[in-house]
Write an enzyme that holds these catalytic residues in place. Structure first.
Site, PDB file in Angstrom:
ATOM      1  N   CYS A 134       0.828  -1.206   0.000  1.00 33.09           N
ATOM      2  CA  CYS A 134       0.000   0.000   0.000  1.00 33.09           C
ATOM      3  C   CYS A 134       0.866   1.260   0.000  1.00 33.09           C
ATOM      4  CB  CYS A 134      -0.928   0.006   1.222  1.00 33.09           C
ATOM      5  SG  CYS A 134      -1.922   1.497   1.363  1.00 33.09           S
ATOM      6  N   CYS A 137      -0.441   4.104   2.104  1.00 30.20           N
ATOM      7  CA  CYS A 137      -0.254   3.906   3.545  1.00 30.20           C
ATOM      8  C   CYS A 137       1.180   4.202   3.963  1.00 30.20           C
ATOM      9  CB  CYS A 137      -0.575   2.462   3.935  1.00 30.20           C
ATOM     10  SG  CYS A 137      -2.163   1.846   3.386  1.00 30.20           S
ATOM     11  N   ASP A 138       2.130   3.714   3.170  1.00 32.36           N
ATOM     12  CA  ASP A 138       3.525   3.710   3.602  1.00 32.36           C
ATOM     13  C   ASP A 138       4.475   4.572   2.772  1.00 32.36           C
ATOM     14  OD1 ASP A 138       2.784   1.812   5.544  1.00 32.36           O
ATOM     15  OD2 ASP A 138       2.995   0.186   4.094  1.00 32.36           O
TER      16      ASP A 138
END
Length: 313
Positions: A134, A137-138
Site C-alpha cells: 500500500c 499507507c507507507d
C-alpha cells in the site's frame, strides 16, 4: 443466543454499503458486519477519479465515509466485528462472528478482496519493514528514496505514480513487455521522469538486515535470458492484484478455482438460496468501485424479492 435478521451484510466497501442503502430504504433494517478492514480497499486509495458524480478527484476514505453515513441515515445497523464461520445448510442461515451468533433469512456477501503477495524469500520477514502492498499507507516513509513497484496493472501504475511524487526514484518491475493498466495510467507513468520500467523481469528474493528490520536490495531475474542481478533499493511495493476474501466460505458455496464466488447469470444469487454475493468476491473482470456498488444494489433488490416470495415481509 441467536438473534434473527432479515438481511445480514458481511463486509463493507462500495458493494456492502450500497446493498445497505437499498435494503434500508426498502425497510429491511439490515445489519452490517464491517469486517477487519471497514470501508474496504478504497480506504487506502487516495485520488478516485472514476466514480460518477464528482467533477474533481475525491479521496477514497472520504467516499467510503459518506457511503457509511448514508447507509446509517436510512437505518442500517453497523457492528465492528468479523465473521469466523457460516452455516448455510438450513432454511435460516447461521453466521458466527468473533463476538456473537446470528440467524438471518438472507446474507449478502461483500467481503471484497485482499492484496496478493509474491511469496518469495524475504517478503514475509520484511513485511512492514521495507515491504508493503500500500503506497498510500507507507509511501511517506520513503520520501526522497529509491523504491520498486512490482506489477503491470492499474494498481501498479497508480502506486508508481503516487510514489513518484514522493520518492527520488521509482522502478516499475513487470514480468511482461507491456503494461496491462488503462491507457491513461500508462501515459502518466511514461510521462514521469523519475519512473523507469524494467520489462520481462521478476523479483526473486528480498535481502536485508533482519535485526535492523531493514531491506537493502532485491534479486531480479530476466525471464527472457534467465540472467539475475542485484538491485539496491530502500523499499518495495507489491502491486500484483488481489485475491477474493472468501476463505470462510470454502465448501459452503460454489466457487471457481481462484476462490471467486459463482453467481447466476445477470444476478448476485449464489448456489445457496437466500445467499447473495456482490463486488470483488465474485467479479474478477471489472473490479471497479462503481461495478461493486451496482452489484450491491442488485443484491439488495434480489434479497428483498426473495423475502417477499418467502412471505417474510
Amino acid at each position: 443466543m441467536f438473534k434473527e435478521e432479515k438481511v445480514l451484510i458481511i463486509g463493507s466497501g462500495p458493494a456492502g454499503y450500497t446493498a445497505a442503502i437499498y435494503a434500508s430504504r426498502a425497510g429491511l433494517k439490515p445489519l452490517m458486519i464491517s469486517g477487519l478492514e471497514p470501508g474496504g480497499q478504497l480506504t487506502i486509495t487516495t485520488d478516485v477519479e472514476n466514480f460518477p458524480g464528482f467533477e474533481n478527484p475525491i479521496q477514497g476514505p472520504w467516499l467510503m465515509d459518506q457511503m457509511k453515513k448514508q447507509a446509517e441515515a436510512y437505518g442500517t445497523r453497523i457492528i465492528n466485528d468479523y465473521v469466523v464461520d457460516v452455516n448455510f445448510n438450513g432454511g435460516i442461515h447461521e453466521v458466527s462472528t468473533e463476538k456473537s451468533k446470528l440467524k438471518t433469512h438472507t446474507v449478502i456477501i461483500a467481503t471484497g478482496a485482499k492484496a496478493r503477495w509474491l511469496n518469495i524469500e524475504g517478503e514475509e520477514k520484511f513485511r512492514g519493514f521495507g515491504v508493503s502492498a500500500c503506497a498510500t499507507c507507507d509511501g511517506f516513509f520513503y520520501k526522497n528514496k529509491k523504491v520498486v513497484v512490482v506489477g503491470g496493472g492499474n494498481t501498479a501504475a497508480e502506486e508508481a505514480i503516487f510514489l513518484s511524487n514522493l520518492c527520488k526514484e521509482v522502478i516499475l518491475i513487470h514480468r511482461r513487455d507491456q503494461l496491462r493498466a488503462e491507457r491513461i495510467l500508462q501515459k502518466r507513468v511514461f510521462e514521469k521522469k523519475n519512473i523507469t520500467i524494467m520489462w520481462d523481469s521478476t523479483v526473486e528474493k528480498i535481502l536485508g538486515d533482519i535485526e535492523k528490520k531493514q531491506i537493502s536490495s532485491i534479486m531480479i531475474k530476466n525471464v527472457i535470458d534467465g540472467n539475475q542481478k542485484e538491485l539496491k533499493i530502500d523499499g518495495i511495493f507489491v502491486a500484483i492484484g488481489h485475491s477474493p476474501a472468501t476463505d470462510i466460505f470454502n465448501n459452503k458455496l460454489k466457487m471457481d478455482s481462484e476462490g471467486y464466488i459463482l453467481t447466476n447469470a445477470d444476478s448476485t444469487k449464489t448456489s445457496i438460496d437466500g445467499v447473495f454475493a456482490a463486488g470483488d468476491v465474485t467479479d474478477k473482470v471489472f473490479r471497479q468501485a462503481v461495478t461493486a456498488a451496482g452489484m450491491g444494489c442488485m443484491s439488495a433488490l434480489e434479497a428483498e424479492n426473495f423475502l417477499t416470495n418467502k412471505k417474510v415481509i
